[in-house]
Write a protein that holds these residues in place. Structure first.
Motif, PDB file in Angstrom:
ATOM      1  N   GLY A   1       1.002  -0.979   0.101  1.00  0.00           N
ATOM      2  CA  GLY A   1       0.190  -0.013   0.041  1.00  0.00           C
ATOM      3  C   GLY A   1       0.341   1.175   1.015  1.00  0.00           C
ATOM      4  N   CYS A   2       0.188   2.923  -0.318  1.00  0.00           N
ATOM      5  CA  CYS A   2       0.841   3.980   0.152  1.00  0.00           C
ATOM      6  C   CYS A   2       1.570   4.290   1.182  1.00  0.00           C
ATOM      7  N   GLY A   3       2.455   4.680   0.825  1.00  0.00           N
ATOM      8  CA  GLY A   3       3.053   5.545   2.272  1.00  0.00           C
ATOM      9  C   GLY A   3       2.126   5.770   3.131  1.00  0.00           C
ATOM     10  N   GLY A   4       2.107   5.702   4.438  1.00  0.00           N
ATOM     11  CA  GLY A   4       0.995   6.591   5.387  1.00  0.00           C
ATOM     12  C   GLY A   4      -0.410   5.623   5.370  1.00  0.00           C
ATOM     13  N   SER A   5      -0.368   4.591   4.467  1.00  0.00           N
ATOM     14  CA  SER A   5      -1.574   3.595   4.816  1.00  0.00           C
ATOM     15  C   SER A   5      -1.340   2.646   6.236  1.00  0.00           C
ATOM     16  N   GLY A   6      -1.249   2.717   6.822  1.00  0.00           N
ATOM     17  CA  GLY A   6      -0.672   1.412   7.658  1.00  0.00           C
ATOM     18  C   GLY A   6      -0.351   0.816   7.756  1.00  0.00           C
ATOM     19  N   LYS A   7       1.024   0.058   6.597  1.00  0.00           N
ATOM     20  CA  LYS A   7       1.163  -1.507   5.919  1.00  0.00           C
ATOM     21  C   LYS A   7       1.971  -1.648   8.103  1.00  0.00           C
TER      22      LYS A   7
ATOM     23  N   LEU B   1       4.734 -12.496  -3.781  1.00  0.00           N
ATOM     24  CA  LEU B   1       3.445 -12.881  -4.120  1.00  0.00           C
ATOM     25  C   LEU B   1       3.798 -14.465  -4.860  1.00  0.00           C
ATOM     26  N   HIS B   2       4.451 -14.904  -5.528  1.00  0.00           N
ATOM     27  CA  HIS B   2       4.866 -15.906  -5.297  1.00  0.00           C
ATOM     28  C   HIS B   2       4.882 -17.280  -3.854  1.00  0.00           C
ATOM     29  N   ARG B   3       5.326 -16.689  -2.806  1.00  0.00           N
ATOM     30  CA  ARG B   3       5.236 -17.262  -1.556  1.00  0.00           C
ATOM     31  C   ARG B   3       4.371 -16.746  -0.181  1.00  0.00           C
ATOM     32  N   ALA B   4       3.226 -16.169  -0.669  1.00  0.00           N
ATOM     33  CA  ALA B   4       2.696 -15.562   0.224  1.00  0.00           C
ATOM     34  C   ALA B   4       1.128 -16.200   0.153  1.00  0.00           C
ATOM     35  N   THR B   5       1.129 -16.716   1.534  1.00  0.00           N
ATOM     36  CA  THR B   5      -0.757 -17.015   1.684  1.00  0.00           C
ATOM     37  C   THR B   5      -1.781 -16.132   1.279  1.00  0.00           C
ATOM     38  N   HIS B   6      -1.033 -15.366   1.993  1.00  0.00           N
ATOM     39  CA  HIS B   6      -1.944 -13.443   2.415  1.00  0.00           C
ATOM     40  C   HIS B   6      -1.439 -13.033   1.942  1.00  0.00           C
ATOM     41  N   VAL B   7      -2.295 -11.371   0.675  1.00  0.00           N
ATOM     42  CA  VAL B   7      -2.091 -10.633   0.860  1.00  0.00           C
ATOM     43  C   VAL B   7      -3.213  -9.094   1.418  1.00  0.00           C
ATOM     44  N   VAL B   8      -2.625  -8.296   2.521  1.00  0.00           N
ATOM     45  CA  VAL B   8      -3.195  -7.276   2.662  1.00  0.00           C
ATOM     46  C   VAL B   8      -3.100  -5.488   1.313  1.00  0.00           C
ATOM     47  N   PHE B   9      -3.855  -5.241   1.039  1.00  0.00           N
ATOM     48  CA  PHE B   9      -3.579  -4.197   0.230  1.00  0.00           C
ATOM     49  C   PHE B   9      -4.161  -3.404   0.797  1.00  0.00           C
ATOM     50  N   LEU B  10      -3.512  -1.842   1.316  1.00  0.00           N
ATOM     51  CA  LEU B  10      -4.173  -1.286   1.639  1.00  0.00           C
ATOM     52  C   LEU B  10      -4.093   0.304   0.758  1.00  0.00           C
ATOM     53  N   ASP B  11      -5.879  -0.060  -0.253  1.00  0.00           N
ATOM     54  CA  ASP B  11      -5.860   0.423  -0.824  1.00  0.00           C
ATOM     55  C   ASP B  11      -6.473   1.729  -0.147  1.00  0.00           C
ATOM     56  N   LEU B  12      -5.876   2.774   0.703  1.00  0.00           N
ATOM     57  CA  LEU B  12      -6.509   4.129   1.218  1.00  0.00           C
ATOM     58  C   LEU B  12      -6.354   4.757   0.615  1.00  0.00           C
ATOM     59  N   PRO B  13      -7.091   6.319   0.828  1.00  0.00           N
ATOM     60  CA  PRO B  13      -7.141   7.667  -0.268  1.00  0.00           C
ATOM     61  C   PRO B  13      -5.977   8.580   0.151  1.00  0.00           C
ATOM     62  N   ALA B  14      -5.608   9.325  -0.976  1.00  0.00           N
ATOM     63  CA  ALA B  14      -4.536   9.762  -0.149  1.00  0.00           C
ATOM     64  C   ALA B  14      -4.633  10.799   0.705  1.00  0.00           C
ATOM     65  N   THR B  15      -6.528  11.507   1.087  1.00  0.00           N
ATOM     66  CA  THR B  15      -5.943  12.141   2.366  1.00  0.00           C
ATOM     67  C   THR B  15      -5.173  11.757   3.223  1.00  0.00           C
ATOM     68  N   THR B  16      -6.172  10.218   3.921  1.00  0.00           N
ATOM     69  CA  THR B  16      -5.593   9.391   4.950  1.00  0.00           C
ATOM     70  C   THR B  16      -4.780   9.426   4.822  1.00  0.00           C
ATOM     71  N   CYS B  17      -3.317   8.959   3.679  1.00  0.00           N
ATOM     72  CA  CYS B  17      -2.548   8.188   3.932  1.00  0.00           C
ATOM     73  C   CYS B  17      -1.368   8.980   4.176  1.00  0.00           C
ATOM     74  N   LEU B  18      -2.129  10.515   3.729  1.00  0.00           N
ATOM     75  CA  LEU B  18      -1.088  11.950   3.911  1.00  0.00           C
ATOM     76  C   LEU B  18      -1.234  12.162   5.884  1.00  0.00           C
ATOM     77  N   TRP B  19      -2.510  11.651   6.255  1.00  0.00           N
ATOM     78  CA  TRP B  19      -2.390  11.569   7.614  1.00  0.00           C
ATOM     79  C   TRP B  19      -1.403  11.159   8.061  1.00  0.00           C
ATOM     80  N   GLY B  20      -1.539   9.913   7.684  1.00  0.00           N
ATOM     81  CA  GLY B  20      -0.697   8.729   8.234  1.00  0.00           C
ATOM     82  C   GLY B  20       0.672   8.948   8.702  1.00  0.00           C
ATOM     83  N   ILE B  21       1.214  10.116   7.380  1.00  0.00           N
ATOM     84  CA  ILE B  21       2.301  10.605   7.439  1.00  0.00           C
ATOM     85  C   ILE B  21       2.631  11.065   8.266  1.00  0.00           C
TER      86      ILE B  21
END
Length: 177
Positions: A16-22, A84-104
């Motif tokens: 996910g984007c920077g600030g998304s909460g990864k 991706l080839h070895r992951a059992t699970h993938v979490v994609f944090l596809d959050l809005p830019a404003t949320t990510c900027l606030w997280g940063i």
């Protein structure tokens, strides 16, 4: 949103984007799995924000994903297929830019910049802000294409809000215990 998990949670890629909460989501899952989290920023950059050569970065990821259990956070679309080839699970944090900027901004305030104890180096510049602002338009489609092409064997979980991210983390924590 309720996530049903039938397969064991063993190897989790968080993107996910920077600030998304990864990192926050990743720590929770890593704790539940009894493992540590690997931050790709700490692998890719040194203390002075110098980049690792691409071939060495890819090889280190091959080594990391060879483990039986792992949680790796970081976008790095160029090497995403390795995870991706070895992951059992993938979490994609596809959050809005404003949320990510606030997280940063929150992260910057909390850590006061510089390198965090977990190895992540916190730097904010105009290029990074533009990247975050344009992530959903420029990078997210590329990530979705990589997920479709290389993530067929993993359970893909997509969060469009902090609330959904927390629910996914809750479910993965329960499934991992």
């Amino acid at each position: 949103m309720h996530v049903t998990l039938n397969e064991p949670v063993e190897r989790v890629a968080i993107i996910g984007c920077g600030g998304s909460g990864k990192t926050t989501v990743g720590r929770r899952i890593a704790d539940a799995l009894g493992t540590s989290i690997t931050h790709l920023d700490a692998v890719y950059y040194d203390d002075e924000w110098n980049k690792l050569p691409q071939d060495k970065f890819a090889q280190l990821q091959h080594d990391l994903v060879a483990a039986d259990r792992w949680v790796i956070d970081g976008n790095y679309a160029g090497t995403l297929p390795i995870r991706l080839h070895r992951a059992t699970h993938v979490v994609f944090l596809d959050l809005p830019a404003t949320t990510c900027l606030w997280g940063i901004l929150q992260r910057r305030w909390r850590y006061r910049g510089g390198q965090h104890a977990d190895g992540v180096y916190d730097t904010i510049n105009w290029g990074f802000i533009k990247y975050v602002w344009g992530y959903r338009k420029s990078m997210a489609p590329r990530v979705r294409a990589l997920l479709a092409e290389h993530g067929a064997d993993a359970r893909i979980l997509i969060a469009k809000s902090r609330r959904q991210a927390n629910r996914i983390a809750d479910e993965l924590e329960r499934a991992a215990r």
